[in-house]
Design an enzyme around this catalytic site. Structure first.
Site, PDB file in Angstrom:
ATOM      1  CG  PHE A  88      -0.667  -0.281   2.496  1.00 20.54           C
ATOM      2  CD1 PHE A  88       0.572   0.015   2.972  1.00 20.54           C
ATOM      3  CD2 PHE A  88      -1.601  -0.830   3.382  1.00 20.54           C
ATOM      4  CE1 PHE A  88       0.916  -0.214   4.286  1.00 20.54           C
ATOM      5  CE2 PHE A  88      -1.274  -1.068   4.710  1.00 20.54           C
ATOM      6  CZ  PHE A  88      -0.015  -0.761   5.148  1.00 20.54           C
ATOM      7  CD  GLU A  89       0.235   6.189   1.167  1.00 25.30           C
ATOM      8  OE1 GLU A  89       0.752   6.785   0.212  1.00 25.30           O
ATOM      9  OE2 GLU A  89      -0.865   6.484   1.639  1.00 25.30           O
ATOM     10  N   GLY A  90       1.368   2.827  -2.656  1.00 27.91           N
ATOM     11  CA  GLY A  90       2.168   2.669  -3.880  1.00 27.91           C
ATOM     12  C   GLY A  90       3.117   1.496  -3.724  1.00 27.91           C
ATOM     13  CD  GLN A 130       6.609   4.313  -3.549  1.00 24.64           C
ATOM     14  OE1 GLN A 130       7.175   5.402  -3.591  1.00 24.64           O
ATOM     15  NE2 GLN A 130       5.328   4.201  -3.317  1.00 24.64           N
TER      16      GLN A 130
END
Ligand SMILES: Cc1cc2nc3c(=O)[nH]c(=O)nc-3n(C[C@H](O)[C@H](O)[C@H](O)COP(=O)(O)OP(=O)(O)OC[C@H]3O[C@@H](n4cnc5c(N)ncnc54)[C@H](O)[C@@H]3O)c2cc1C
Length: 616
Positions: A440-442, A447
């Protein structure tokens, strides 16, 4: 024995002896603080993490958040711990006093978060998402929205969520389809589903404030057509009392491999056509607004990766010191078992973990420190300089420690042997919990693309090149120390090779096609991470060498033998010497592998692209 979450001595070394973050207190914004108070706050954070949060995490894994007949139940004890967390000032630690905050520098908050995350990430999701949602309302809300929501959220009475993901829109946020229609009173009707929503519902707050990305009817496809809405679970009256339910409902929780204490909800908005959303900012500014909190959120998830590495290491170290198996290699005696820390392979694994953890700690804290520098910059140029550094570092701060989290939780199980594989010890939980941080969060892949195709190219590549050049000063200082030449030569070799990669990728894109830099993005990110970590380790070794020499001088220890004996018996000397060994270990054992990673990348192979899909 030190605590089993983080090495508090190293936290303080990194903050105050290496980065010297106490210098921030010379600036008016942080003038009320000093090193001693920072240190006391961090010790309090560590105690809270150890005594309250960690036991709650272990229990939370057994029981998990529950969904029962339409209601979600948090892990027992969460409400009380959350109240204490808020009352101790941690939810708004780095907010300004006007918002009930303590005004702490981000870097100190980051250090406290390392301890909290190491102890209990599922719990920290409540705090982080609430803080981040309130922050967005603070930054982009109307005066009325700020009045209605922020105080209740910062006081811990209401919690918050970030609702982006849908079945057809995960990494591909631009594909979000949740529908918003304009109502005549200026509000919007929301209809649709979100999945994977952390803390989408639970039982310990009076209200849950969802920030929902949606597309207003008729707006264009892609991220440019997205708007962001406040959709509370319960509507809020003008005097902040609670009104009618807002037609937002949890329809189930995911059954996950880890972070079982964190409810991951499927949320339905507007089943009865009565979900009211309040636009935050302007129409079609949803992504721009969401991006505002992206750096802080990605740094936080990276810090959780670091927390997992740290808690895994601290447990493995304690076990290795206590568990007796096998005989001494130098003085074998079948009647005497030795602690497994005497076995070279166990020491090598522990050192691999220790070195990475210390270097990543420097990297993550430095990123928080750079954010503080953005906040206090005296000129636009300074602000831009520090902001570019933050932007460059964020993908590596998110991806590298989270990938290491999975690896090191696995190493911890290995050190425990068969016991590590059982539920008698918590290390198997660390491994199950760790993986989602890479998602999660990319994801790590996202990234890497952000890093290799956007961040490295910022200002025509100058930010990246300048960051590598800035490493030279510390490397040169290390080179002047006795016994360091071979290590710094290795560092320069690897750093030079890394610096050539942007040109290689550009050439690859021109000659082999646009897919080429995408294919190589993750190895590039990984090699960059190794070099950045090495730099922070060299920096810490330079500081440690000087301090250790001063200690030797103070004790009048001139010869090598008496110095070695002192290191074996004096805790501070052992710590400082340990910093030097970490740096040497990393450079000698990791950077040659990094050279190999770079060589593999430059090899230019494209077989994964060329292979037909049927060939897989
Ligand atoms: C426990 C948990 C909690 C979560 N909490 C929240 C939350 O609170 N709010 C919220 O909105 N979401 C939340 N999520 C969702 C999370 O953000 C997504 O799972 C994540 O963004 C990935 O999306 P996906 O699962 O659809 O995977 P996909 O996007 O389908 O990705 C699958 C794989 O393909 C790769 N991939 C996809 N697109 C590309 C591309 N363009 N280039 C290269 N590789 C690509 C990915 O890297 C990944 O390896 C949560 C997820 C989990 C598991």
């Amino acid at each position: 024995m030190a605590n089993l979450l983080v090495d508090e001595r190293d936290v303080k070394f990194t903050l105050f002896e290496q980065l010297k973050v106490q210098d921030l207190c010379q600036h008016a914004r942080y003038a009320g603080w000093n090193e001693k108070v920072f240190g006391m706050l961090l010790s309090e954070a560590r105690k809270f993490a150890e005594k309250e949060l960690f036991p709650l995490n272990i229990e939370g894994d057994k029981e998990g958040a529950r969904f029962d007949q339409g209601a979600v139940y948090s892990v027992p004890g969460t409400a009380a711990a959350y109240r204490k967390f808020v009352d101790n000032g941690w939810l708004t630690a780095s907010e300004e006093e006007a918002h009930g905050g303590q005004g702490l520098p981000q870097v100190i908050k980051s250090a406290a978060h390392e301890m909290f995350f190491a102890a209990n990430f599922p719990f920290m999701c409540y705090a982080n998402l609430t803080h981040d949602a309130a922050k967005l309302i603070e930054l982009f809300g109307t005066e009325e929205q700020k009045h209605l929501y922020i105080e209740k959220m910062y006081l811990g009475d209401w919690t918050g969520t970030m609702a982006l993901t849908e079945p057809e829109a995960g990494s591909d946020v631009g594909n979000i389809g949740l529908k918003a229609t304009r109502n005549v009173d200026g509000t919007y009707g929301l209809v649709g589903q979100k999945i994977f929503i952390t803390n989408g519902d639970h039982d310990f707050a009076d209200n849950i404030v969802h920030l929902v990305l949606a597309r207003i009817e008729g707006d264009p496809p892609g991220t440019k057509g997205l708007s962001i809405f406040i959709a509370p679970k319960v509507r809020v009256n003008a005097d902040r009392t609670l009104g009618a339910a807002n037609d937002v409902r949890c329809i189930g929780l995911e059954h996950k491999m880890g972070i079982k204490g964190s409810p991951t909800a499927t949320m339905s908005f507007g089943e009865k056509g009565e979900c009211v959303g309040y636009l935050l900012g302007q129409e079609r500014d949803g992504i721009k607004i969401m991006f505002h909190m992206m750096n802080a959120s990605r740094l936080a998830v990276g810090m959780w990766g670091q927390g997992i590495c740290s808690v895994s290491y601290q447990h493995a170290l304690k076990y290795a010191l206590e568990r007796k198996q096998g005989q001494s290699i130098e003085n074998p005696d079948p009647a005497t078992q030795v602690a497994i820390i005497e076995h070279p392979e166990i020491r090598r694994t522990l050192m691999l973990m220790k070195a990475h953890i210390e270097g990543m700690r420097g990297m993550l804290y430095f990123c928080g420190y750079a954010m503080d520098q953005v906040a206090i910059a005296g000129s636009d140029e300074d602000k831009r300089k520090w902001q570019s550094l933050v932007d460059l570092l964020i993908p590596i701060c998110k991806a590298y420690p989270t990938e290491k989290g999975v690896e090191f939780a696995s190493h911890a199980i290995q050190i425990y042997g068969g016991y590590g594989y059982t539920k008698d010890y918590p290390v198997e939980q660390f491994l199950r919990d760790s993986k989602v941080a890479c998602i999660f969060e990319g994801t790590t892949g996202i990234q890497a693309i952000d890093f290799a195709l956007r961040k490295v190219r910022m200002q025509k590549g100058e930010v990246f090149a300048c960051f590598l050049r800035d490493m030279d000063r510390m490397v040169e200082q290390a080179a002047a120390l006795p016994g360091w030449e071979k290590y710094t030569a290795q560092m320069q070799r690897t750093k030079t090779a890394l610096g050539e990669l942007p040109a290689h990728l550009a050439l690859g894109a021109a000659e082999k096609g646009a897919h080429y830099p995408f294919l190589k993005a993750t190895p590039f990110l990984d090699a960059f991470g190794d070099v950045v970590v090495a730099w922070f380790l060299i920096w810490s070794a330079v500081v440690a060498e000087e301090k250790l020499e001063a200690l030797f001088q103070k004790k009048k220890l001139e010869d090598q033998e008496s110095r070695l004996a002192f290191v074996r018996t004096n805790a501070d000397a052992a710590f400082l010497d340990g910093k030097i060994q970490s740096a040497r270990f990393f450079i000698a054992n990791i950077l040659p592998i990094t050279d190999g990673k770079i060589a593999a990348l430059q090899w230019g192979d494209v077989s994964a692209l060329v292979a037909a899909e049927k060939s897989f």
